[in-house]
Design a protein around this motif. Structure first.
Motif, PDB file in Angstrom:
ATOM      1  N   GLN A   1      18.333  30.935  41.550  1.00 49.24           N
ATOM      2  CA  GLN A   1      17.721  30.466  42.791  1.00 49.24           C
ATOM      3  C   GLN A   1      18.769  30.595  43.891  1.00 49.24           C
ATOM      4  N   THR A   2      18.321  30.826  45.102  1.00 50.95           N
ATOM      5  CA  THR A   2      19.228  31.159  46.191  1.00 50.95           C
ATOM      6  C   THR A   2      18.999  30.297  47.416  1.00 50.95           C
ATOM      7  N   ILE A   3      20.113  29.928  48.057  1.00 49.38           N
ATOM      8  CA  ILE A   3      20.096  29.229  49.334  1.00 49.38           C
ATOM      9  C   ILE A   3      20.862  30.094  50.326  1.00 49.38           C
ATOM     10  N   TYR A   4      20.251  30.332  51.474  1.00 49.81           N
ATOM     11  CA  TYR A   4      20.904  31.065  52.555  1.00 49.81           C
ATOM     12  C   TYR A   4      21.212  30.091  53.677  1.00 49.81           C
ATOM     13  N   PHE A   5      22.328  30.297  54.355  1.00 52.89           N
ATOM     14  CA  PHE A   5      22.641  29.491  55.531  1.00 52.89           C
ATOM     15  C   PHE A   5      23.632  30.236  56.406  1.00 52.89           C
ATOM     16  N   LYS A   6      23.828  29.707  57.615  1.00 50.52           N
ATOM     17  CA  LYS A   6      24.789  30.290  58.550  1.00 50.52           C
ATOM     18  C   LYS A   6      25.831  29.242  58.908  1.00 50.52           C
ATOM     19  N   THR A   7      27.080  29.709  59.080  1.00 50.15           N
ATOM     20  CA  THR A   7      28.155  28.801  59.460  1.00 50.15           C
ATOM     21  C   THR A   7      29.369  29.590  59.947  1.00 50.15           C
ATOM     22  N   THR A   8      30.234  28.874  60.669  1.00 50.60           N
ATOM     23  CA  THR A   8      31.543  29.406  61.063  1.00 50.60           C
ATOM     24  C   THR A   8      32.650  28.619  60.351  1.00 50.60           C
ATOM     25  N   MET A   9      32.295  27.826  59.347  1.00 49.16           N
ATOM     26  CA  MET A   9      33.239  26.924  58.680  1.00 49.16           C
ATOM     27  C   MET A   9      34.373  27.627  57.946  1.00 49.16           C
ATOM     28  N   PHE A  10      34.153  28.814  57.452  1.00 53.39           N
ATOM     29  CA  PHE A  10      35.100  29.434  56.536  1.00 53.39           C
ATOM     30  C   PHE A  10      35.831  30.597  57.192  1.00 53.39           C
ATOM     31  N   ASP A  11      37.132  30.671  56.977  1.00 51.94           N
ATOM     32  CA  ASP A  11      37.979  31.718  57.538  1.00 51.94           C
ATOM     33  C   ASP A  11      38.169  32.812  56.494  1.00 51.94           C
ATOM     34  N   LEU A  12      37.469  33.913  56.679  1.00 53.07           N
ATOM     35  CA  LEU A  12      37.522  35.001  55.701  1.00 53.07           C
ATOM     36  C   LEU A  12      38.909  35.622  55.607  1.00 53.07           C
ATOM     37  N   ALA A  13      39.678  35.539  56.674  1.00 49.70           N
ATOM     38  CA  ALA A  13      41.022  36.109  56.666  1.00 49.70           C
ATOM     39  C   ALA A  13      41.936  35.383  55.677  1.00 49.70           C
ATOM     40  N   LYS A  14      41.604  34.151  55.334  1.00 47.00           N
ATOM     41  CA  LYS A  14      42.426  33.373  54.413  1.00 47.00           C
ATOM     42  C   LYS A  14      41.977  33.507  52.959  1.00 47.00           C
ATOM     43  N   GLU A  15      40.889  34.212  52.734  1.00 47.86           N
ATOM     44  CA  GLU A  15      40.389  34.374  51.361  1.00 47.86           C
ATOM     45  C   GLU A  15      41.233  35.375  50.583  1.00 47.86           C
ATOM     46  N   LYS A  16      41.366  35.109  49.287  1.00 44.92           N
ATOM     47  CA  LYS A  16      42.006  36.090  48.424  1.00 44.92           C
ATOM     48  C   LYS A  16      41.064  37.284  48.278  1.00 44.92           C
ATOM     49  N   LYS A  17      41.628  38.427  48.033  1.00 38.82           N
ATOM     50  CA  LYS A  17      40.837  39.662  47.911  1.00 38.82           C
ATOM     51  C   LYS A  17      40.078  39.689  46.591  1.00 38.82           C
ATOM     52  N   ASN A  18      38.852  40.135  46.653  1.00 36.51           N
ATOM     53  CA  ASN A  18      38.061  40.364  45.452  1.00 36.51           C
ATOM     54  C   ASN A  18      38.530  41.704  44.881  1.00 36.51           C
ATOM     55  N   PRO A  19      39.101  41.729  43.668  1.00 37.08           N
ATOM     56  CA  PRO A  19      39.647  42.976  43.122  1.00 37.08           C
ATOM     57  C   PRO A  19      38.582  43.965  42.657  1.00 37.08           C
ATOM     58  N   ILE A  20      37.335  43.544  42.596  1.00 37.38           N
ATOM     59  CA  ILE A  20      36.270  44.420  42.114  1.00 37.38           C
ATOM     60  C   ILE A  20      35.549  45.098  43.276  1.00 37.38           C
ATOM     61  N   ASN A  21      35.164  44.313  44.274  1.00 36.88           N
ATOM     62  CA  ASN A  21      34.461  44.794  45.460  1.00 36.88           C
ATOM     63  C   ASN A  21      34.980  44.009  46.659  1.00 36.88           C
ATOM     64  N   PRO A  22      35.015  44.611  47.824  1.00 37.31           N
ATOM     65  CA  PRO A  22      35.505  43.883  49.002  1.00 37.31           C
ATOM     66  C   PRO A  22      34.442  42.922  49.549  1.00 37.31           C
ATOM     67  N   ILE A  23      34.131  41.898  48.767  1.00 38.67           N
ATOM     68  CA  ILE A  23      33.109  40.915  49.126  1.00 38.67           C
ATOM     69  C   ILE A  23      33.770  39.553  49.236  1.00 38.67           C
ATOM     70  N   TYR A  24      33.405  38.817  50.284  1.00 36.94           N
ATOM     71  CA  TYR A  24      33.951  37.487  50.510  1.00 36.94           C
ATOM     72  C   TYR A  24      33.000  36.433  49.964  1.00 36.94           C
ATOM     73  N   GLY A  25      33.523  35.244  49.704  1.00 37.13           N
ATOM     74  CA  GLY A  25      32.687  34.152  49.216  1.00 37.13           C
ATOM     75  C   GLY A  25      33.471  33.044  48.543  1.00 37.13           C
ATOM     76  N   ALA A  26      34.722  33.321  48.183  1.00 43.49           N
ATOM     77  CA  ALA A  26      35.528  32.321  47.478  1.00 43.49           C
ATOM     78  C   ALA A  26      35.744  31.064  48.309  1.00 43.49           C
ATOM     79  N   SER A  27      35.811  31.202  49.627  1.00 43.24           N
ATOM     80  CA  SER A  27      36.089  30.028  50.466  1.00 43.24           C
ATOM     81  C   SER A  27      34.967  28.996  50.392  1.00 43.24           C
TER      82      SER A  27
END
Length: 131
Positions: A3-29
């Motif tokens: 099941q999925t929830i979508y939302f919008k925010t400016t809360m997370f700084d993608l520049a501070k996320e560690k790199k995903n070694p498989i695909n350049p996708i953000y989400g860890a924050s």
């Protein structure tokens, strides 16, 4: 079925996320934030990379869940603007539960409702939708 929830925010700084070694996708924050917010109530595992984003595992009321997160962001996008986030949940079920069609993950699942309400109550999170 997840099941999925979508939302919008400016809360997370993608520049501070560690790199995903498989695909350049953000989400860890997002998962790191949930771990911090819920640390006195629940244990959420550290985020790990997957080809579709990031995931953690979580136990809630005797059931185990996979929590997934990714930001809809591509190179060249402005990371300071409000981004859309995807939060997925899937419930681990036994073979017997799967064969019998029991304990399915739904939008009425108490864990799903818990996270949906958590996002809705956060003033910096907007446009919470179930997808």
């Amino acid at each position: 079925m997840n099941q999925t929830i979508y939302f919008k925010t400016t809360m997370f700084d993608l520049a501070k996320e560690k790199k995903n070694p498989i695909n350049p996708i953000y989400g860890a924050s997002l998962l790191d934030w949930l771990r911090e917010e819920l640390q006195n109530q629940f244990e959420i595992t550290a985020p790990d990379a997957e080809d579709w984003g990031w995931y953690s595992e979580f136990e809630y009321q005797g059931s185990r869940y996979l929590l997934g997160a990714c930001a809809l962001f591509e190179e060249g996008d402005d990371p300071t603007r409000e981004l859309e986030w995807v939060f997925q949940m899937d419930k681990y079920r036994s073979i017997a539960e799967k064969l019998m069609g029991k304990n399915k993950m739904t939008t009425e699942d108490s864990c799903f409702v818990f996270f949906k309400e958590m996002f809705e109550k956060q003033p910096q999170i907007n446009e919470v939708k179930v997808g």
